[in-house]
Design an enzyme around this catalytic site. Structure first.
Site, mmCIF file in Angstrom:
data_model
loop_
_atom_site.group_PDB
_atom_site.id
_atom_site.type_symbol
_atom_site.label_atom_id
_atom_site.label_comp_id
_atom_site.label_asym_id
_atom_site.label_seq_id
_atom_site.Cartn_x
_atom_site.Cartn_y
_atom_site.Cartn_z
ATOM 1 N N TYR A 74 13.517 -46.585 7.904
ATOM 2 C CA TYR A 74 14.159 -45.446 7.219
ATOM 3 C C TYR A 74 13.352 -45.028 5.985
ATOM 4 O O TYR A 74 13.248 -43.839 5.685
ATOM 5 C CB TYR A 74 15.637 -45.745 6.900
ATOM 6 C CG TYR A 74 16.483 -45.455 8.116
ATOM 7 C CD1 TYR A 74 16.952 -44.173 8.380
ATOM 8 C CD2 TYR A 74 16.731 -46.444 9.053
ATOM 9 C CE1 TYR A 74 17.652 -43.878 9.532
ATOM 10 C CE2 TYR A 74 17.436 -46.172 10.218
ATOM 11 C CZ TYR A 74 17.900 -44.878 10.447
ATOM 12 O OH TYR A 74 18.576 -44.581 11.595
ATOM 13 N N HIS A 125 25.257 -35.995 11.371
ATOM 14 C CA HIS A 125 24.721 -37.352 11.523
ATOM 15 C C HIS A 125 24.373 -37.987 10.178
ATOM 16 O O HIS A 125 23.584 -38.912 10.119
ATOM 17 C CB HIS A 125 23.499 -37.340 12.455
ATOM 18 C CG HIS A 125 23.853 -37.049 13.891
ATOM 19 N ND1 HIS A 125 22.932 -36.681 14.849
ATOM 20 C CD2 HIS A 125 25.055 -37.075 14.531
ATOM 21 C CE1 HIS A 125 23.559 -36.487 16.017
ATOM 22 N NE2 HIS A 125 24.838 -36.715 15.836
HETATM 23 P P1 OAD Z 1 15.578 -33.989 20.206
HETATM 24 O O1 OAD Z 1 14.311 -34.626 19.810
HETATM 25 O O2 OAD Z 1 16.397 -34.654 21.251
HETATM 26 O O3 OAD Z 1 15.309 -32.507 20.718
HETATM 27 C C1 OAD Z 1 14.486 -31.646 19.985
HETATM 28 C C2 OAD Z 1 14.513 -30.298 20.675
HETATM 29 O O4 OAD Z 1 13.776 -29.396 19.868
HETATM 30 C C3 OAD Z 1 13.908 -30.266 22.072
HETATM 31 O O5 OAD Z 1 14.771 -29.570 22.953
HETATM 32 C C4 OAD Z 1 12.593 -29.473 21.878
HETATM 33 O O6 OAD Z 1 12.265 -28.673 23.014
HETATM 34 C C5 OAD Z 1 12.971 -28.598 20.703
HETATM 35 N N1 OAD Z 1 11.833 -28.152 19.881
HETATM 36 C C6 OAD Z 1 10.646 -28.743 19.649
HETATM 37 N N2 OAD Z 1 9.900 -28.011 18.812
HETATM 38 C C7 OAD Z 1 10.627 -26.920 18.485
HETATM 39 C C8 OAD Z 1 10.423 -25.790 17.657
HETATM 40 N N3 OAD Z 1 9.273 -25.630 16.975
HETATM 41 N N4 OAD Z 1 11.416 -24.879 17.564
HETATM 42 C C9 OAD Z 1 12.571 -25.016 18.248
HETATM 43 N N5 OAD Z 1 12.823 -26.064 19.044
HETATM 44 C C10 OAD Z 1 11.876 -27.003 19.166
HETATM 45 O O7 OAD Z 1 16.397 -33.760 18.855
HETATM 46 P P2 OAD Z 1 17.955 -33.518 18.664
HETATM 47 O O8 OAD Z 1 18.528 -32.724 19.782
HETATM 48 O O9 OAD Z 1 18.148 -33.045 17.293
HETATM 49 O O10 OAD Z 1 20.718 -38.788 16.442
HETATM 50 O O11 OAD Z 1 18.488 -34.997 18.783
HETATM 51 C C11 OAD Z 1 19.842 -35.249 18.654
HETATM 52 C C12 OAD Z 1 20.072 -36.592 18.048
HETATM 53 O O12 OAD Z 1 19.378 -37.578 18.814
HETATM 54 C C13 OAD Z 1 19.506 -36.763 16.659
HETATM 55 O O13 OAD Z 1 20.339 -36.232 15.660
HETATM 56 C C14 OAD Z 1 19.386 -38.254 16.559
HETATM 57 C C15 OAD Z 1 18.771 -38.534 17.897
HETATM 58 O O14 OAD Z 1 18.952 -39.808 18.396
HETATM 59 C C16 OAD Z 1 20.953 -39.880 15.731
HETATM 60 O O15 OAD Z 1 20.062 -40.453 15.137
HETATM 61 C C17 OAD Z 1 22.390 -40.287 15.720
#
Ligand code: OAD
Length: 249
Positions: A74, A125
């Site tokens: 972290y 989160h």
């Molecule tokens: P992810 O890493 O799962 O997904 C990121 C998304 O952003 C993907 O769909 C990519 O295609 C998209 N992406 C990448 N670059 C981008 C850009 N420049 N503009 C727009 N989109 C882009 O991340 P989250 O969905 O946020 O939870 O993940 C959800 C949760 O999973 C997080 O909050 C975390 C993780 O485990 C905890 O830690 C509890």
């Protein structure tokens, strides 16, 4: 084409009008909105969960087993975010707030929406910039990366990161505020999330069930991305263009 060159001007114009006309807009963001700031996403190439095992670092059991390892990870992430700046996507959402009533609900723990100037984003989160006592639950804000093992100023016990780990519930108040925001929205704008982590992902379906139009900004089709208007480009380029068009008289 817009200068982002990903989405036609016509489609962007239609979506911009839809945003402007929405009396309530809720924006659900994920790690993709911070990608252009150099903060790694979780999934996909370069994603944190490709390099690290969540079970070793982001669960209550991992912290009980090895708090030093978890805090080191972290602190590394805090350092990355401290050195990062909000990008054009974060800033566009600040500008959008001047045009319409909106609520930002984020899964991100990086605090970049607030640093850009968005008012009171709902942090589903938690935050890298909060710590919580493992004994008395007292919380405090921090403004620089933790060094070593932090202890509670109230009772002296070990503190943990103020984030939600796998297997934990979301902060009740934040989740209720988020449900309220999507339930009342005419448009839910989903930005940069894979949409597979629950219960955050369910917020989109709640909004849709209540009649909201769902619009998504993501360069890739997300697994959770059905029944929505897709703007297939990076948030740092699509959002500023969208807001520029929405601001036109
Ligand atoms: P992810 O890493 O799962 O997904 C990121 C998304 O952003 C993907 O769909 C990519 O295609 C998209 N992406 C990448 N670059 C981008 C850009 N420049 N503009 C727009 N989109 C882009 O991340 P989250 O969905 O946020 O939870 O993940 C959800 C949760 O999973 C997080 O909050 C975390 C993780 O485990 C905890 O830690 C509890």
């Amino acid at each position: 084409m817009c200068h982002a060159d990903f989405v036609s001007d016509e489609k962007l114009g239609l979506v911009a009008n839809r945003l402007k006309r929405a009396s309530r807009l809720t924006i659900l963001t994920g790690a993709g909105v911070s990608a252009a700031s150099g903060v790694p996403t979780f999934r996909g190439s370069g994603g944190l969960w490709r390099q690290f095992r969540a079970e070793d670092l982001a669960t209550p059991e991992a912290f009980s087993r090895d708090p030093v390892l978890v805090w080191e990870w972290y602190a590394w992430r805090q350092g990355l975010v401290a050195a990062a700046e909000p990008n054009a996507g974060h800033r566009a959402l600040v500008d959008l707030e001047r045009l319409t009533t909106l609520t930002i609900v984020t899964q991100n723990v990086d605090g970049l929406h607030a640093r850009a100037g968005s008012s009171e984003p709902i942090e589903l989160h938690g935050s890298l910039w909060r710590v919580r006592c493992t004994k008395c639950s007292a919380e405090r804000a921090i403004d620089s990366p933790i060094q070593g093992l932090p202890t509670c100023p109230e009772c002296g016990a070990l503190e943990r990161p103020g984030v939600v780990w796998f297997g934990e519930s979301l902060p009740e108040e934040s989740f209720e505020l988020a449900i309220d925001a999507v339930s009342r929205a005419q448009v839910v704008l989903v930005v940069g999330t894979s949409g597979i982590v629950q219960p955050a992902a369910s917020l989109v379906e709640i909004g849709r069930a209540r009649g909201a139009t769902v619009i998504e900004v993501n360069p890739e089709a997300s697994p959770g991305g059905r029944n929505r208007i897709a703007l297939a480009g990076p948030a740092g380029e699509v959002l500023p263009e969208l807001v520029r068009l929405a601001a036109r008289p």
